[in-house]
Design a protein around this motif. Sequence first.
Motif, PDB file in Angstrom:
ATOM      1  N   ILE A  26     -54.856   0.899 -67.559  1.00 47.52           N
ATOM      2  CA  ILE A  26     -55.222   1.246 -66.187  1.00 47.52           C
ATOM      3  C   ILE A  26     -54.450   0.307 -65.272  1.00 47.52           C
ATOM      4  N   PRO A  27     -53.133   0.428 -65.224  1.00 49.08           N
ATOM      5  CA  PRO A  27     -52.323  -0.521 -64.459  1.00 49.08           C
ATOM      6  C   PRO A  27     -52.700  -0.541 -62.982  1.00 49.08           C
ATOM      7  N   GLY A  28     -52.726  -1.760 -62.426  1.00 47.65           N
ATOM      8  CA  GLY A  28     -53.027  -1.923 -61.011  1.00 47.65           C
ATOM      9  C   GLY A  28     -54.484  -2.150 -60.706  1.00 47.65           C
ATOM     10  N   TYR A  29     -55.367  -1.996 -61.694  1.00 47.18           N
ATOM     11  CA  TYR A  29     -56.801  -2.224 -61.485  1.00 47.18           C
ATOM     12  C   TYR A  29     -57.162  -3.631 -61.962  1.00 47.18           C
ATOM     13  N   SER A  30     -57.952  -4.347 -61.160  1.00 44.55           N
ATOM     14  CA  SER A  30     -58.121  -5.791 -61.345  1.00 44.55           C
ATOM     15  C   SER A  30     -58.731  -6.159 -62.690  1.00 44.55           C
TER      16      SER A  30
END
Length: 579
Positions: free
Chosen positions: A44-48
């Motif tokens: 889930i790239p971009g999710y913290s």
Amino acid sequence: MLERLAHVIARRRWYVIGAWLVLTAFGMYSASQVSKRWFQSFSIPGYSAYEANQRIAKHYGTGERAPNVVVFHTSGDATKSQAIRAAMDRAAKASPGSRSSSYFSTRSLAYVSNDRHTTFQEIYPTGSYRFDTKSGAKETLKAAQTGLPAGVAVHVTGHDPISEASANGDTQGPSILLEAVIGGLGALVILLFVFGTLPAVLMPLAVAAASILNTFSLVWALTYITDVSIIVQFLIALVGLGVAIDYALLMIFRFRDELREGEDVETALVQTMTHAGRSVIVSGSTVAVGLLSLVILPLPFIRSMGIGGMLIPAVSVLSAITLLPALLAVLGARINSGRVLPKRFLDRGHPEDGPWGRWARTVNRRPLPIALAGTAIVGVLVYMGVQINPNEAQMKHFPGSGDAIVGRDALSAAGISPGVLKPFDVLVENGRDPDAVAAKLRLVKGVTGAAAPKDWRRGDTAIVEAFPAIDGAAPGIQPIVNRVKDELKGTGGTLGGPAAVDRDFLHAIYGNFPYVLAFVLILTLILLARAFRSIVLPIKAAILNLLSLAASFGIIVFIFQWGHGSSLWSIDATQAITA
């Protein structure tokens, strides 16, 4: 164009069939090769939370998988039991490279029940999650039990062990070949009652087989350009089987109707391609749009499903307007030979005189009451559909038996939060004080405890573990996640862990879901307006599409979320539908 194509195929039928035979034979080889190249990880790239877990994995080698939870119960004070402490050491060593925490490594009572008779240990295994990943619970249990004195019980539970227990140890399910064979046999039975003649029955299956295998060839090539999720193989086999047979049915019905009206084979073929072939192209385009819409979601494995899935209707349409007409040209009137069911079961004269014709006339005579009845039925299903809980089931709802289930129940009986099965992991960076972060988290409403194990420190990073008061999939978990994130501001800590990643996953899918629907509806409207030369029909189709989608969700909710009839599939209701 389709008329010219029909004439060319009719005159070059054997060349067309020969080309498809060669391509399909290569497709069999491709299917065996692509099985080695599937992408099996979730990202889930971009999710913290996901990015925090990736940094934890980089520094510590663990953190991408949920922990196994080793539960100990004794009649005495578990915090003073050297036997339990030694068993925890053995359990951790049974999972090389793992990261573990317990009362003995933190001195935190968050790992102990109020009566001190039950305690637990968190063991984070190495590596990333894959569809075929095993939890290692059996090895951990064996190590913990070795030398454990009588009177001390131990169980190994956790998300992965419970999932394995729910699936009776089979985490992979039936093979794609078996599923395709089951689908093919089901289709064969239906086709027998639809056509009743062997050639007409076998042609849709032949077209489906060619479509499926040639799609595997294209997807194999696609894997050298981008990662393709292993889920795509199920889309290819089952969606491919459905749409290819569907398109073949359209073509064969029209061809037989033209022959019945007295047309010669080539004329019948031209009429079939001109009318049914056009319908197949429009239908395939809308199916491709629906699958392609998945590229909007910011999840690589789902995007690959959209790209790979789009190839399925494309190849099915191509086979339906080239291979199938060639087969029809070869068979001609013999398509009605080789009867395997008595004619009286199938042939009721002209189609308009059959049951569907009578139903159509009934609808035309009484449109309002039938529309009201249909609306009422669909309305009930839509109401149930909007009750869908797209989430992973709470751990307490997972069915099954075995040690993992016993361990889960032992935690519950001891009054320990189910949140320990999906804890929060806070990555503290830039040399900030993890003990101070843990102290702040203990004060957060909805957090039952937090600790900063001394051996969870690498360079200028550290990990703080915290336990939510409820299951990571429970409805009230989001407010707790929000409060934890607010508390972490300015501390150098970033929330990670399985529960937080699950929330990121849901936000990634359903936060963008309106865009997916808009994409599908707009492109479908354009395609249908172009096909029908009308705006009313495309709008009606879009509305009915949304209603049928919601009604389909309603059936899923009724059966698999609420459990009314789920036992027919040997599936227990879990009050949730996998996101």
